[in-house]
Enzyme design. Sequence first.
Site, mmCIF file in Angstrom:
data_model
loop_
_atom_site.group_PDB
_atom_site.id
_atom_site.type_symbol
_atom_site.label_atom_id
_atom_site.label_comp_id
_atom_site.label_asym_id
_atom_site.label_seq_id
_atom_site.Cartn_x
_atom_site.Cartn_y
_atom_site.Cartn_z
ATOM 1 C CG HIS A 15 0.867 5.445 -4.978
ATOM 2 N ND1 HIS A 15 -0.466 4.631 -4.787
ATOM 3 C CD2 HIS A 15 1.440 5.000 -3.644
ATOM 4 C CE1 HIS A 15 -0.328 3.933 -3.638
ATOM 5 N NE2 HIS A 15 0.885 4.274 -3.041
ATOM 6 C CB THR A 17 3.550 6.298 -0.369
ATOM 7 O OG1 THR A 17 3.517 5.498 0.839
ATOM 8 C CG2 THR A 17 4.763 6.770 -0.976
ATOM 9 N N GLY A 24 10.907 0.130 2.194
ATOM 10 C CA GLY A 24 10.116 -0.999 1.826
ATOM 11 C C GLY A 24 9.740 -0.990 0.130
ATOM 12 N NE ARG A 51 -9.075 1.169 -2.222
ATOM 13 C CZ ARG A 51 -8.999 1.792 -3.643
ATOM 14 N NH1 ARG A 51 -9.983 2.590 -3.775
ATOM 15 N NH2 ARG A 51 -8.362 1.296 -4.669
ATOM 16 C CD GLU A 145 -9.130 4.302 -6.715
ATOM 17 O OE1 GLU A 145 -9.152 4.873 -5.767
ATOM 18 O OE2 GLU A 145 -8.901 2.941 -6.902
#
Length: 193
Positions: A15, A17, A24, A51, A145
Amino acid sequence: MSEIRNIKEQKLLYHLTSVENLDGIFKEGLKPRASLSGFNDVADPDILKKRQALQLEHYVPFHWFAGNPFDGSVQRNRPFTQFVLITVYRSTAKKNGWKVIPRHPLAGDSIDLLDYDQGFESIDWDIMNSREYHDSHCKSICMAECLAPGVVKPADFFKIFTPNDEVDALCAAKMRAAGVNVLTGVNQRMFYQ
């Protein structure tokens, strides 16, 4: 260049990011988009609308290998953003009932949201291994995914890969501040150059 391993036989999910999101994530976990506010969104707004129409904003998306077309596109479009790759073991996904979409979720009129085992076997691994991103079918398969149906806690992370020592040190500092301990490691080849 190093030899490319068979993606099907690998052990991790990935993933991508922004480093800006790590505070967070370390405090509350990696959340589905529908549960987020005040984060640095790296995805294309038009794709996000599609999505949402498919109700995929309630899942956390992971890809089957680093350097997939999504990762490359996001990094090219944000050249001044620092990124990390959060990884989890595929066995964690299987054990926790994650879902699989065997091709890019927007590659047709409908999606196949499958249970982990069925979805895993539905992926065309030979096509994915070819990594022919100029071929739209292959590119779609490469963006298959694995979807976490809820928050993925830092305790479930295997490792966070970083592009350089500076980002690795920043990631470690953010973990210390949050009281989290996850392996990190620099692997520049996993990131768009």
